[in-house]
Write a protein that holds these residues in place. Structure first.
Motif, PDB file in Angstrom:
ATOM      1  N   PRO A  30       0.833  -1.205   0.000  1.00 16.33           N
ATOM      2  CA  PRO A  30       0.000   0.000   0.000  1.00 16.33           C
ATOM      3  C   PRO A  30       0.870   1.258   0.000  1.00 16.33           C
ATOM      4  CG  PRO A  30      -0.672  -1.548   1.719  1.00 16.33           C
ATOM      5  CD  PRO A  30       0.639  -2.025   1.191  1.00 16.33           C
ATOM      6  N   PRO A  31       0.280   2.402  -0.319  1.00 15.14           N
ATOM      7  CA  PRO A  31       1.032   3.655  -0.314  1.00 15.14           C
ATOM      8  C   PRO A  31       1.616   3.955   1.063  1.00 15.14           C
ATOM      9  CG  PRO A  31      -1.057   3.941  -1.440  1.00 15.14           C
ATOM     10  CD  PRO A  31      -1.092   2.590  -0.787  1.00 15.14           C
ATOM     11  N   VAL A  32       2.762   4.582   1.080  1.00 15.04           N
ATOM     12  CA  VAL A  32       3.442   4.905   2.321  1.00 15.04           C
ATOM     13  C   VAL A  32       2.849   6.177   2.902  1.00 15.04           C
ATOM     14  CG1 VAL A  32       5.678   5.443   3.360  1.00 15.04           C
ATOM     15  CG2 VAL A  32       5.522   3.826   1.473  1.00 15.04           C
ATOM     16  N   GLY A  33       2.738   6.241   4.231  1.00 18.53           N
ATOM     17  CA  GLY A  33       2.212   7.429   4.884  1.00 18.53           C
ATOM     18  C   GLY A  33       3.200   8.578   4.863  1.00 18.53           C
ATOM     19  N   ILE A  34       2.774   9.731   5.366  1.00 15.35           N
ATOM     20  CA  ILE A  34       3.553  10.952   5.191  1.00 15.35           C
ATOM     21  C   ILE A  34       4.179  11.480   6.473  1.00 15.35           C
ATOM     22  CG2 ILE A  34       2.020  11.696   3.345  1.00 15.35           C
ATOM     23  CD1 ILE A  34       0.966  13.781   5.487  1.00 15.35           C
ATOM     24  N   GLN A  35       4.035  10.784   7.593  1.00 14.80           N
ATOM     25  CA  GLN A  35       4.465  11.395   8.844  1.00 14.80           C
ATOM     26  C   GLN A  35       5.925  11.826   8.802  1.00 14.80           C
ATOM     27  OE1 GLN A  35       3.517   8.978  12.252  1.00 14.80           O
ATOM     28  NE2 GLN A  35       1.448   9.816  12.372  1.00 14.80           N
ATOM     29  N   LEU A  36       6.806  10.936   8.393  1.00 13.13           N
ATOM     30  CA  LEU A  36       8.226  11.271   8.358  1.00 13.13           C
ATOM     31  C   LEU A  36       8.508  12.353   7.333  1.00 13.13           C
ATOM     32  CD1 LEU A  36      10.934  10.521   9.621  1.00 13.13           C
ATOM     33  CD2 LEU A  36      11.262   8.867   7.791  1.00 13.13           C
ATOM     34  N   GLU A  37       7.896  12.250   6.174  1.00 14.10           N
ATOM     35  CA  GLU A  37       8.098  13.228   5.109  1.00 14.10           C
ATOM     36  C   GLU A  37       7.566  14.599   5.516  1.00 14.10           C
ATOM     37  OE1 GLU A  37       7.024  13.719   0.372  1.00 14.10           O
ATOM     38  OE2 GLU A  37       5.938  12.292   1.625  1.00 14.10           O
ATOM     39  N   GLY A  38       6.348  14.636   6.067  1.00 15.48           N
ATOM     40  CA  GLY A  38       5.738  15.903   6.422  1.00 15.48           C
ATOM     41  C   GLY A  38       6.420  16.597   7.582  1.00 15.48           C
ATOM     42  N   VAL A 267      22.045   5.159  -2.701  1.00 13.57           N
ATOM     43  CA  VAL A 267      21.942   3.891  -1.972  1.00 13.57           C
ATOM     44  C   VAL A 267      20.486   3.501  -1.762  1.00 13.57           C
ATOM     45  CG1 VAL A 267      22.407   2.756   0.234  1.00 13.57           C
ATOM     46  CG2 VAL A 267      24.177   4.155  -0.844  1.00 13.57           C
ATOM     47  N   THR A 268      19.659   4.458  -1.328  1.00 13.02           N
ATOM     48  CA  THR A 268      18.249   4.128  -1.082  1.00 13.02           C
ATOM     49  C   THR A 268      17.496   3.835  -2.371  1.00 13.02           C
ATOM     50  OG1 THR A 268      17.742   6.515  -1.055  1.00 13.02           O
ATOM     51  CG2 THR A 268      18.144   5.443   1.059  1.00 13.02           C
ATOM     52  N   THR A 269      17.870   4.511  -3.468  1.00 14.65           N
ATOM     53  CA  THR A 269      17.248   4.221  -4.756  1.00 14.65           C
ATOM     54  C   THR A 269      17.554   2.789  -5.192  1.00 14.65           C
ATOM     55  OG1 THR A 269      17.333   6.531  -5.480  1.00 14.65           O
ATOM     56  CG2 THR A 269      17.148   4.854  -7.201  1.00 14.65           C
ATOM     57  N   ILE A 270      18.811   2.378  -5.022  1.00 17.36           N
ATOM     58  CA  ILE A 270      19.181   0.998  -5.340  1.00 17.36           C
ATOM     59  C   ILE A 270      18.401   0.028  -4.452  1.00 17.36           C
ATOM     60  CG2 ILE A 270      21.064  -0.686  -5.294  1.00 17.36           C
ATOM     61  CD1 ILE A 270      22.969   1.572  -6.049  1.00 17.36           C
ATOM     62  N   GLY A 271      18.258   0.382  -3.153  1.00 15.49           N
ATOM     63  CA  GLY A 271      17.530  -0.484  -2.235  1.00 15.49           C
ATOM     64  C   GLY A 271      16.084  -0.693  -2.653  1.00 15.49           C
ATOM     65  N   VAL A 272      15.391   0.406  -2.984  1.00 16.30           N
ATOM     66  CA  VAL A 272      13.996   0.294  -3.433  1.00 16.30           C
ATOM     67  C   VAL A 272      13.914  -0.501  -4.733  1.00 16.30           C
ATOM     68  CG1 VAL A 272      12.009   1.610  -4.262  1.00 16.30           C
ATOM     69  CG2 VAL A 272      13.280   2.405  -2.264  1.00 16.30           C
ATOM     70  N   PHE A 286      10.477  -2.429   2.087  1.00 15.86           N
ATOM     71  CA  PHE A 286      10.110  -1.389   1.115  1.00 15.86           C
ATOM     72  C   PHE A 286       9.810  -0.074   1.825  1.00 15.86           C
ATOM     73  CE2 PHE A 286       6.563   0.851  -0.955  1.00 15.86           C
ATOM     74  CZ  PHE A 286       7.207   1.250  -2.117  1.00 15.86           C
ATOM     75  N   TYR A 287       9.045  -0.127   2.915  1.00 19.08           N
ATOM     76  CA  TYR A 287       8.723   1.089   3.660  1.00 19.08           C
ATOM     77  C   TYR A 287       9.981   1.718   4.256  1.00 19.08           C
ATOM     78  CZ  TYR A 287       3.851  -0.371   3.357  1.00 19.08           C
ATOM     79  OH  TYR A 287       2.621  -0.742   2.904  1.00 19.08           O
ATOM     80  N   THR A 288      10.872   0.859   4.788  1.00 20.97           N
ATOM     81  CA  THR A 288      12.096   1.377   5.396  1.00 20.97           C
ATOM     82  C   THR A 288      12.924   2.149   4.388  1.00 20.97           C
ATOM     83  OG1 THR A 288      12.169  -0.461   6.981  1.00 20.97           O
ATOM     84  CG2 THR A 288      14.235   0.749   6.582  1.00 20.97           C
ATOM     85  N   PHE A 289      13.169   1.575   3.211  1.00 23.45           N
ATOM     86  CA  PHE A 289      13.979   2.250   2.197  1.00 23.45           C
ATOM     87  C   PHE A 289      13.253   3.473   1.630  1.00 23.45           C
ATOM     88  CE2 PHE A 289      16.630  -1.519   2.207  1.00 23.45           C
ATOM     89  CZ  PHE A 289      17.882  -1.001   1.899  1.00 23.45           C
ATOM     90  N   THR A 290      11.915   3.397   1.553  1.00 23.43           N
ATOM     91  CA  THR A 290      11.174   4.546   1.053  1.00 23.43           C
ATOM     92  C   THR A 290      11.303   5.732   1.997  1.00 23.43           C
ATOM     93  OG1 THR A 290       9.569   3.136  -0.078  1.00 23.43           O
ATOM     94  CG2 THR A 290       8.907   5.398   0.378  1.00 23.43           C
ATOM     95  N   GLN A 291      11.174   5.475   3.298  1.00 19.42           N
ATOM     96  CA  GLN A 291      11.310   6.553   4.275  1.00 19.42           C
ATOM     97  C   GLN A 291      12.737   7.105   4.283  1.00 19.42           C
ATOM     98  OE1 GLN A 291       8.879   7.905   5.772  1.00 19.42           O
ATOM     99  NE2 GLN A 291       7.212   6.418   5.700  1.00 19.42           N
ATOM    100  N   LEU A 292      13.735   6.228   4.145  1.00 18.56           N
ATOM    101  CA  LEU A 292      15.122   6.694   4.070  1.00 18.56           C
ATOM    102  C   LEU A 292      15.344   7.533   2.815  1.00 18.56           C
ATOM    103  CD1 LEU A 292      17.054   3.493   5.231  1.00 18.56           C
ATOM    104  CD2 LEU A 292      16.736   5.628   6.507  1.00 18.56           C
ATOM    105  N   THR A 293      14.680   7.152   1.715  1.00 18.85           N
ATOM    106  CA  THR A 293      14.787   7.942   0.489  1.00 18.85           C
ATOM    107  C   THR A 293      14.203   9.335   0.689  1.00 18.85           C
ATOM    108  OG1 THR A 293      14.643   5.950  -0.879  1.00 18.85           O
ATOM    109  CG2 THR A 293      14.138   8.046  -1.945  1.00 18.85           C
ATOM    110  N   ILE A 294      13.070   9.389   1.395  1.00 17.12           N
ATOM    111  CA  ILE A 294      12.439  10.679   1.663  1.00 17.12           C
ATOM    112  C   ILE A 294      13.368  11.572   2.470  1.00 17.12           C
ATOM    113  CG2 ILE A 294      10.541  11.782   2.908  1.00 17.12           C
ATOM    114  CD1 ILE A 294       8.842   9.306   2.182  1.00 17.12           C
TER     115      ILE A 294
END
Length: 368
Positions: A30-38, A267-272, A286-294
């Motif tokens: 599912p889509p990742v939430g925005i808490q860390l990004e926001g 690095v995070t792009t390669i991970g995702v 997937f969520y971990t690398f996505t949040q790290l990418t953000i």
């Protein structure tokens, strides 16, 4: 937000650890939430904009009004200033979208915004690499015809670099990246394979390849230039140890800025990428690398704030123009030290010999 990592600015934080049946390759989570990004990105990007604008406005003022002579190195650095400004003027729109929770500027500005932000990364990397290569030839191969490059030729090189980095990003301008979610509108580069057309999937794949290649290849070139300059100066014992240290400081600053700003995103792009390709069911990773990418996106645009440091270390002409523009109280200590060094080294040398020596030192410092 601005990446392809299934980010939805209006979706509450989700903690799914199992894929949605039938989601398809890369669309199972599912889509990742925005808490860390926001929470993290608005203050980080705001700091990037403030520091970047302050440093680059001063740099632009020096280049346009204080620099008495231009050479290819300064021309390459000036293009780096332009690349930083393109990114800095686009970030406030992204900050506004994060704070509002939705995009209010329309489809046209959405395309331009994404295009400018991704193009800045490519342009900054390419131009810093050109600066390092130019210094490498100046120091290691001083008689190479590359060093006889004219300002006109340097301008052609700059245009070629811009065309090289912008061309792969132009397709971003051809597609609609607006997504409607309820009563809100979002500006995404990409949301999920399940929702995307084949053209967008190809565009995202090309983006990922470019993100990796435009880091690995220039990084290898930067390390090669730095190691060769260091070994060359040490073997030939050219000049005093402080000159060797000075040359290495320039290379170290460029490599450090490069690593801090661009390595995390790569690095995070390669991970995702790996997770989407080989472990599509592993939503936790997937969520971990996505949040790290953000989070890494904040560092990605920090290069616009750090590049003025590169200008100071990379160009003696820029450095002298900057110091001459500072209040006299800030420069008197340096001037005193320079005067003492000149007095102690003059000895029995004539005025003409000292002037020749000064001119030669200036050329050496510019090469380094």
């Amino acid at each position: 937000m601005l990446s392809e990592q299934n980010v939805n600015l209006t979706t509450p934080t989700l903690n799914f650890t199992t894929p949605i049946p039938g989601g398809g390759r890369g669309g199972g989570c599912p889509p990742v939430g925005i808490q860390l990004e926001g929470v993290i990105l608005p203050p980080v990007l705001t700091i990037d904009v403030i520091l970047g604008l302050l440093g680059n406005i001063v740099a632009l003022w020096i280049f346009c009004f204080k620099l008495k002579a231009w050479n290819p190195n300064n021309l390459f650095l000036f293009n780096l200033v332009i690349a930083d400004f393109l990114a800095l003027v686009s970030l406030p729109l992204r900050i506004d979208a994060l704070l509002r929770g939705h995009w209010v500027f329309g489809d046209g500005l959405c395309r331009i915004n994404l295009f400018l932000m991704f193009s800045n990364r490519s342009a900054s990397i390419a131009l810093m690499t050109v600066v390092a290569i130019y210094r490498y030839f100046k120091v290691v191969h001083p008689h190479h015809r590359f060093n006889r490059m004219t300002k006109r030729q340097a301008a052609f090189v700059s245009v070629f670099v811009w065309l090289l980095v912008i061309s792969p990003r132009v397709p971003m301008l051809a597609y609609n990246h607006i997504k409607n979610s309820g009563n809100t509108t979002q500006c995404f580069f990409f949301t999920s394979y399940k929702e995307a057309s084949r053209a967008i999937i190809i565009l995202v794949g090309m983006h990922r390849i470019l993100t990796v290649l435009e880091f690995i290849i220039p990084m290898a070139m930067l390390l090669f230039c730095s190691i060769r300059i260091s070994s060359f100066l040490k073997e030939r014992q050219m000049g005093k140890p402080d000159k060797v240290r000075k040359a290495m400081r320039v290379c170290a600053v460029i490599v450090a800025v490069f690593m801090v700003c661009f390595l995390p995103t790569t690095v995070t792009t390669i991970g995702v990428w790996v997770i989407r390709s080989y472990r599509p069911w592993d939503c936790t990773s997937f969520y971990t690398f996505t949040q790290l990418t953000i989070v890494s996106l904040g560092l990605n645009f920090l290069n616009s704030a750090l590049d003025p440091i590169v200008y100071v270390f990379s160009s003696s002409m820029f450095r002298k123009a900057l110091f001459s523009s500072l209040p006299r109280a800030l420069c008197c200590r340096q001037d005193t030290g320079d005067g003492e060094n000149a007095a102690s080294s003059s000895g029995s040398q004539s005025t003409t010999q000292q002037e020749l020596k000064s001119m030669r030192a200036d050329r050496e410092s510019e090469a380094m």
